[in-house]
Design an enzyme around this catalytic site. Structure first.
Site, mmCIF file in Angstrom:
data_model
loop_
_atom_site.group_PDB
_atom_site.id
_atom_site.type_symbol
_atom_site.label_atom_id
_atom_site.label_comp_id
_atom_site.label_asym_id
_atom_site.label_seq_id
_atom_site.Cartn_x
_atom_site.Cartn_y
_atom_site.Cartn_z
ATOM 1 N N THR A 172 0.846 -1.188 0.000
ATOM 2 C CA THR A 172 0.000 0.000 0.000
ATOM 3 C C THR A 172 0.884 1.241 0.000
ATOM 4 O O THR A 172 1.869 1.318 0.730
ATOM 5 C CB THR A 172 -0.940 0.034 1.217
ATOM 6 O OG1 THR A 172 -1.842 -1.079 1.147
ATOM 7 C CG2 THR A 172 -1.763 1.318 1.249
ATOM 8 N N PHE A 174 1.203 5.136 0.879
ATOM 9 C CA PHE A 174 0.642 6.153 1.763
ATOM 10 C C PHE A 174 1.248 7.511 1.431
ATOM 11 O O PHE A 174 2.405 7.597 1.017
ATOM 12 C CB PHE A 174 0.953 5.836 3.227
ATOM 13 C CG PHE A 174 0.248 4.617 3.767
ATOM 14 C CD1 PHE A 174 -0.941 4.744 4.470
ATOM 15 C CD2 PHE A 174 0.783 3.350 3.575
ATOM 16 C CE1 PHE A 174 -1.587 3.628 4.974
ATOM 17 C CE2 PHE A 174 0.142 2.229 4.080
ATOM 18 C CZ PHE A 174 -1.049 2.367 4.779
#
Length: 276
Positions: A172, A174
């Site tokens: 992921t 960020f």
């Protein structure tokens, strides 16, 4: 006084893990919604905000790109965090006892193979850590949660299966947000993020993108989304490699500006070493 960084979700969420990884010296502060994260930073409750924007398996995180331009905040850094999904359950529970597993819909979509193999029913929860909290409170041995090991530690759950994600490179991305803009060149490899709306003229997007090609600027992301629910009003979000002071980037942005009705820099920040 310890600086604070806000994240969305319950303690133990993957955004909490990202805070520990990218800003270990900051106190991580949980927030109920993404809007609350923006507000915490904007109002000075926290110095920074940690926001997930996309996952390598599931795609982009809904709402973030819509919220970013109007947040009044600036991107000052990025972090790529490896997401390991774990099946958590009450202490003493065995894998064959689990009939259902709860998690955020994004995470459920990242471990379909494991759930199918073990005939475990997917149950949508508000978020990953919140699902772990629910399992701890319900005391139902047939119910598990898909979350981080950090969530298991916080809520006293056992890890029945580790790293069950479908893809072994599940990551992921960020963005780290702050109130104050930082345009300094803080690394050899810099990124620039911006949003824009093209003018209502033929081939405006095609022509606006031409400046990046002719100047050799690498655009790593270009996404479109509707504004205010209108099919005719589209805003674009883009990430490019380079700093606005670089001659090639400056020329490319100047050319794009000619074909846009709105262009806004969201942040200039170092590329994460884990960036592909």
């Amino acid at each position: 006084m310890t600086a604070k960084i806000a994240f969305q979700g319950e303690p133990g969420a993957y955004s909490h893990q990202a805070c520990r990884t990218a800003r270990p010296n900051h106190e991580a502060v949980p927030c109920r919604t993404f809007e609350d994260v923006f507000a915490a930073v904007h109002d000075g409750v926290c110095e920074l905000g940690m926001l997930p924007v996309e996952n390598s398996t599931y795609g982009r995180v809904a709402d973030i790109h819509r919220l970013l331009p109007e947040s009044g905040l600036h991107i000052i850094d990025e972090a790529f965090v490896r997401v390991h999904i774990n099946l958590l359950a009450l202490p003493g529970t065995h894998l064959n006892q689990i009939k259902s597993a709860m998690s955020h819909t994004v995470l459920l979509g990242q471990c379909r193979d494991f759930l199918r193999t073990h005939n475990i029913h997917a149950v949508t929860g508000a978020d990953t850590a919140g699902s772990a909290l629910h399992v701890a409170q319900e005391r139902d041995a047939s119910l598990g949660a898909l979350a981080s090991e950090l969530a298991g530690e916080i809520y006293g759950l056992d890890v029945l299966a580790r790293h069950i994600e479908d893809h072994d490179k599940n990551t992921t991305r960020f963005l780290i947000m702050a109130r104050d803009e930082d345009l300094t060149r803080r690394a050899e490899r810099m990124m620039t993020s911006f949003v824009f709306e093209v003018r209502n003229i033929p081939a405006a997007l095609y022509k606006g993108m031409g400046g990046f090609a002719t100047n050799g600027v690498n655009m790593t992301k270009l996404e479109s989304y509707m504004l205010d629910g209108s099919f005719t009003a589209t805003q674009f979000y883009a990430d490019i490699e380079g700093h606005p002071d670089d001659r090639a980037v400056r020329l490319a942005l100047e050319e794009l500006d000619y074909f846009t009705s709105h262009l806004k820099i969201l942040g200039v920040y170092p590329a994460d070493p884990q960036r592909p």
